[in-house]
Scaffold this motif. Sequence first.
Motif: not given
Lengths: 470, 588, 458
Positions: A274-295
Motif C-alpha cells: 500500500y505505502a509503496a503504491v501511494v509513494a508512486t503518486r507523490q510529488d512532494d519529495f518529503r511525502r514520497l520519502i515518508a511513504y517509502a519509509s512506511i513501506s
Amino acid sequence: MIAGACVVLPAVAAVLCTVRPLSAFVRAIAVASALGVSALAVGSSFAPSSSVQWRAAWAPTLGMSYAVDLDTVSALFLALAGVTFALGAAAGAHVGQRRAFFALWCLLLAALAGSFVARDLALFVAFWELTLVPVAVLQLRWGTHIRHRVTQAVVAPALVGSALLIVPVVSLAVARGTLDMAELAARPVPAGGQLLPALFLLAAFAMRLPLFPFHGWLPRMFVATPIPVAMVVAGGLASSAVYGVVRISLALFPQGMAAAAPALAALAATGVVYAAVVATRQDDFRRLIAYASISQLSLIAVALFAATATSLRGAVLATVAHGLVVPLLLLLAAMLARRTSSFALSRAGGLASSAPRLAALTGMAMLAAIGVPGTSGFAGTLLALAGAYERFPAAAAATGLGIVVSAIYGSRALARAYHGPAQVRGRDLAPRETLLVAPLLALIVLVGVAPAIITDRLADDDLPSFGAAR
Amino acid sequence: MTLVLLVAVPLAAGAGLALGSARLGGRLAGALVTAALAFSFGIAGALAQAFAAGATSLVAEGGAWLPIRGSGLALRAEPLSVPLILLITGVAALIAFASLGERWEDRVSGGGGGPRYFATFALLAFALLLVVLARDLVLLLAGWGLVGLFAALLIAHRREGLLESAAGRTAFVVARLSDAALLIAVFAFLGMFHTTDVEQIAARLGAITLTADADRELRSASLLVVVAALARSAQPPFQRWLTGTAEARPGAAALVQSLSVATGAVLLLRLAPILHPTALLLAAAAGAAAAILGGLAALAQHDMRRVLAWSTVSQVGLMFAAAGSGSMFLAFFALVAHSLGKTSLVLGAGALERATDGETDLRRLGGIAQTAPLFVPALIPGALGLAAAVPAGGALRAVGMSAAVLTGAYLARLLWLTLGGAPRRTDLRAERPSLPSTASAIVAGLGALAFAGLTVTGPVDLPGARPADLGAALAMGLALAASGAFATLVVYRRGPRVLLGDRAVRALASGLWLERASESSLVAWSRALARLVDLHGEHLIAGASEGIGEGAMRMSRIAVRAGDRYAHAAEALLVACLVALIWYWSRG
Amino acid sequence: MTPSDLGGAGPLLLMVAGASVVASAGAVLRTHDRTLLWAGIAFALAAALCASLGGVGGDAFGGALRRDSASALFSVAISVSVAAALLLAIDRATLTPERAALLLLSSSGALAMAVAGDLIVLLFGLVTLTVPLYALSGLLVPAERTRPRVGTILATGMIPVLALGGALLVFAETGSLAVGALAAAASPSGRAGVAALIAAIGAAAVFAPFHIWSERTYAAAPVAVVAQAIVVVKLAAFAIALEIGRAMSAASPAAAADWTASLAVFAAALLAVGTLATLREPSLKRILTYSSVAQTGFVASAVAGAFAGSPAAALSLVVFAALTLGACGVLAVLPSGDPRVDDLSGLARSEPWLTVGFGTILLGLAGLPPTAGFIAKVAVFEAAADAALAWLVILGALASVVLAIAYLRVLRGCFEHGRGEGRRFGMAGAVSATVALGVVLAGLAPAGLLAIVANPRF
C-alpha cells in the motif's frame, strides 16, 4: 553506568544549551553529545556488563525502579540514533531560536536514549511518553504554517498509543509486584492471558512505527516539520518502536504475539504494498520519502511478527538500514529544496545538469532505499523476509510486490527530480554538504557489503524468537 | 585466489571509477576497464586450463555474509562455469575496447559521462560473473539484482541521469520484478532444504523422494525461478524492456543483448538440477514460443535496433527451449554463438548508426556497401555466426528448424536493406566506421564462426552431453537459414510485402500485440492501483483518524452547549443518578 | 481538654482564629489588605505546623476527631493549600479582608472534614466548608440575577440535607455516630443512609461551588478563590471518602464490593464529563475547573480500590493539589482577570522560563513524565487494576489522552505568535516555580512522597 551516561550526557547538554553565554556553540554541543552517545553505545559492547548497567530505587511500592542496561540491539539502535542526531544537528544550521531548539533536540535524544536503555517497564513508559514532549514542541515552534493541525495529528495517535501501553504495564505491576524486565521475563504470564496485553502494548508500537493503517501522521509530519526533526523521527523514533516490539512485546508475551501474528503480518504486508503504491503518486519529495519509509517499516513489521530467529535479526538489520537511508534521503531533499525553494519534484527538473553531484548522490540514496544489492537495504530486506517466509510465506511473498513497486517510485522520483528539461539551476553540493551525506552513504554500503558486523553480534538467544518460546 | 581475482578486478575497476574522479577522461576510463576485463579474461583462461587439466571444482571462501544457512561470500567454479566466465570476460573486454571508439568528448552531465559509463560497464561484468560463480542462492540473488540494476543503468546511460530514459526505467522495473520472483523462490528453497548452497540442495533433492506437498512446493518455487529468468531474458510478455531500448549506446546495447539478457538462460542452466520438471517444461515451451515469435517480429521491424532486439528475444528463447528440454550442450552452444554473433552485429550496427548520423530506419538506409565498404566485413561475419547459433537438432528439431528459417530471413533482410541496393537517402553519406568497433565486430563475428566450427570438429567441448548428430543439426540449421535468406532476398528483389498485408505486418511488428500488453501489464496496473489507493485509501485513513478527533471535539462542544442550554435536563439526570445510587445501596 | 484533644482540634481552631482575626482586623483597623493576607497565611501555616506536629496520636474528643496519619496528612495538605491560595492573591491584593476571612472559614470546615471521626463533625465540616464559599461567590457578583436552578439548590441546600438525612438513617439503625460504624448498616434504610452520605460528599467534591455556576462568577473570581474551590474542597471530600471507604472495606466483602462499584461508576462518569468539557473550553479558569473534575475521576478510581487504593488516592490528591495551585499561580501572573487561551500567545517568546514552568505543570496535570503526575497516574492505575477494574484503567488511560490534548491546547497557546508583554512574577510566580521544581523532583525521586502516603492507615 554507561547506560545511565547515555541519558545523562544529552540531558546535561540540553541544560548547557540553555545557557546564554554558550549560545554560539549550541549546535556543536548538540553534535558532540549525540556523537558521545553513539560512542558510549558502541563502547558499551566492549565494556564488562557490570560497568554498563545501573540500578537504583525509584518508586519501589509501585514496582518502579531505575534499572538501565544496554544490550546489543539497544546499543546498536542507540548508536544509530546518535549518528542521526549528530547529522540532523549539523544540518540544522538555519533554525531560529537556536538555544531552545538545540536544548529540546538534546532533550529528545535523552528521552530516546532512555527508552533504549530502560530495563524497567515504568521507566520505559516514562521515557516513551517523554519523547513526545520535545517532538511536539519542536513541531509546534519550528514547523511550517500548517503545524498546528499537524501537531495534533501527530501527538494524538502517539498519546493514544502510550496510554494503551500503560494498561498492561500497570496490570503486570499489580500481578508481579515488579516491573523489572528480566524478572518479568522469568515469570511469564500464562499463555491464555497474553493476547490482550500483547495487543495493548502493540497499540503503542504500531502507532509509532507506524503500522498500516495508523500511518497517517507520518507523511503529514514530514511535510510540516523541520527536516532535522523529520530525520530523527525516522531514524530514532521508528527504531525505538522496533526495539519495543522485540524487547517487550515478544519477550514478555510471546504466545500472545504468536496468536495475533497472522492477522498482524497480513496487515503489515498490506502496508508494504500500500505505502509503496501511494509513494508512486507523490510529488512532494518529503511525502514520497515518508511513504517509502512506511513501506520499509511495514516490511520490518512483517519480520517482527513472524518472530523467527532469522527474521528478528533481519528486522534489526533492516531497521538499521532504514535508519540510515531515510535520514539520508531527507538530507538530500533539504539540499534539493534549498536550491529550488520547493520540495516538489516536478519543479526540480533538470537540476542534474547544474548540480550533478547532488543528482548522483540522490540517485545512489534512492537505490539504497529501494534496496539494491550492495546496500544495507538489500541485506536487511533479504534477511528479514527470509526469516518471515518460514512462518508466513504468503505475507513474505506479497511483500515481493512491494519490491517491484518500490522500483517504480524510485525511478520515477529520480527521473522527475533531476532530469529532463532544465527548469531550475542551482549550485552543486558544497563540500560541507557532501561531508554531511558521505558518512551515511559509507555506512549504508558498509552494512550492505559486510552485514556480519551487525548480525554476528546478535546471538541466537539474544532475540526472543518464536521458536525459542515454543 | 584466482577465482577471487577474476571477480575482484572488474569490481575494483568499476567501483574505483564510480567513486573516483569524474575528471578522468572517457577514453582513459575505457582503457582502464578494457585492461581490467582483459586481465580477467586471462585469469579465466588460466582457470579453463586448470579445468582442462582435470580440476572438477574450485572454491574461494570469503567468510560469512548473512546468517542464512549455506550462504556466504563464497565463489565456486565448476566445469559448467568455465565457458561462461570465458565468454563474459572475453566479450565484455571486446565490447569495452569497441566502446573506446565512441564519442566521449560530449561531456554528459558535467563530464562524468565516460567514466560513469565504463564504471557501470565493469560493474555489470562483475555482476554477471557473480551470477555464474556464486556458490549459494543468496549471493546469486545479489548478483542477479546487480545485473538488472547495472543493465538498466547502462541502457539509460545516454541520457543524463541515472534512470532518466523511459526504457531504462522499464528495464529497472522489470529487473526488480525478476528479483522479487527469484527472492521468493530462494526463500522457498531455503524453507524446503534448509540451505542455500546450490550443490547441497541438488544433493538433498537427489537423496529424497518428494511427498505430494513438497512436490507442489518445489514446483511453485521452480516456476518462480522460471518467471525470474523469463523476465530477465526479455521473453514475452516481458520483452518490452529490451525492445524499447532505442537509445542505448552501441556498447551498452551490445553488452546487454549479448550477455545480460542471456543471464536468464544461465540461471536455468545453473539451477536446472534443482528445478521441478514441470517448470523446466514450461521454460522450454515459453522459450520455443519466444523463438518463433521473436523471429517473426524481427522480420517485420523497420528499425535496425529493434530487429536486433527481437532477434535476441528469439535466440534467447532457443536457449530456454534447449535448457528446458535438457539439452544443456545445445543451450551452451546457442549461448556462446549468440553472444559472439550478437556482439558483432550490435557493434556493427552501432557503428553504422553513428556513421549515418543516427539513422536506424531500414527503409531509409541502403547502399552502404558502396559508400562505406568496411561495413561489409563488420556485419557479415556476425550475421553468419548468429545464423550458426540456431541448431536444428535434438529435442528442438521442429522449433530450431522454424527458427533457423526465420533467422536467415531477418538477417538477410537486415543486411540487404542496409548494405545492398542503392542508397535510398541522397543526403546519407556514411562515414568510415571507427576502428575499435569495426575490429571488435570482426573479431566477435569471426569468433562466433570459429567457435561453431571448432565445436563441430571437436577441439572445443561444452558442458552437457554432446549430441551425436551435432554436425548434421548445425548443417541443417545453416541450410534452413540459407533457404530463408534466399527466399527473403528473392522477395526483396521483387519488392517487399508480397506475402503479407499491411495489417499483418503491423501486427507482427508489435510482436502480435504483445508490446502493448506488456507495457500495460508492467506499468498500467500500478498506475491504476496507485490512483485508486491514493484517491480513496489515504482519504479514508486520514478521514478516519481525523474523524475520531473531530468527533471528540464535536462531542465536547455538544456537551458544553447542552450543559448551558439544557441545564434542567442535566440536573434531572443528576437527581436520577442520586436516586439510582440510593436504590443501589438499599436494595438489600 | 487533653493534649490529644488540643492536637486534634488545634489546626481547626487556628484556622477559625485566623478567619476571625482577619475579619475583625479588616473591619476595625485600617491596615493594608496585604498585611492581613500575610496574617491569614501565617495562621494557615500555623495550622499546617500544628497538624504535622500534633496530628498523630490518640483520637481526640472520644473519637469525634481522628488523629491518624491520614487525617494529619490531609490537614497539612489543606492548610498548605490555603496558604498557597492566599499567597496567589498577595501580588495584586485581589482579596478583601472579608473574602479572605470567608476563605479561611471554609478551610476550617475542610479541616473538620479531614479529621472527622464522627458524623456530627462531618456534617459540621460539610456545612462550614460550603456555605462560606457560596457567600463568597455571592459577594463576588452581587448583582447577578440568575434564576435559581435545581443544580444550585442541590449544591447549596441538598448537600447538607442529604448528609443529615443519611446520618439520621444510619444512626437510627446502628445507634452510633462514628464514621467507622457506617459499615455496620445492613438494613435497606440504613444502607440508603450510607448512600445519601456518599452522594452528599460526592456532590460536594464535584459541584461545590463553581462548576455549574455562570461564567460571570468565574470572570470575577480571583484566582485564589478558584484555587480554594478546586483544591481544598476536593481534598476535604476525598479525605472523608477515604475514611468511609476504609470502613467499608474493613466491614464485609459485600459492602466493599458495593463501594467499589459505586465509586467506579462515579469515576467513569467524572472522567467522561470532565475531559469532554475541558476539550473546547476557552477560559483558562474553567479549563482548570473542568479538568479538575476529570482529575477527581482519577482519584475516585483509586478510591474505588477502597483501603488498598488509599495511598494511590492520597498521592494523586496531593500531586493534583500542588499542580493545580501551580497552574493557578501562572494564571495569577497573567494580566487578564479571566485569561483565555488566546491571551497566552507570545508567552513563549516573551517569558520562556515561565513557559517552561507552565509547561512542566501542564505535563504534570496530564500525567506525563518526568513529573510526579506520572507517578500519580501509574499509582492510580495500579490501584484500579488491583481492584480488578481493568475497564476503568482503559477508560482512565483514554481520558488521560483527551486531557493531555486539552492541556496541549493550552501549551500551544503559549507558542502562538503574539506580542509579549512584561509580567511581574511576584509571589504567584514563586508558587508556580516551586511547584514546577517540586513536581519534577518528586517525579524523579518520589520515595519521600510515597513514604508519606504509604502508611498502613495510609
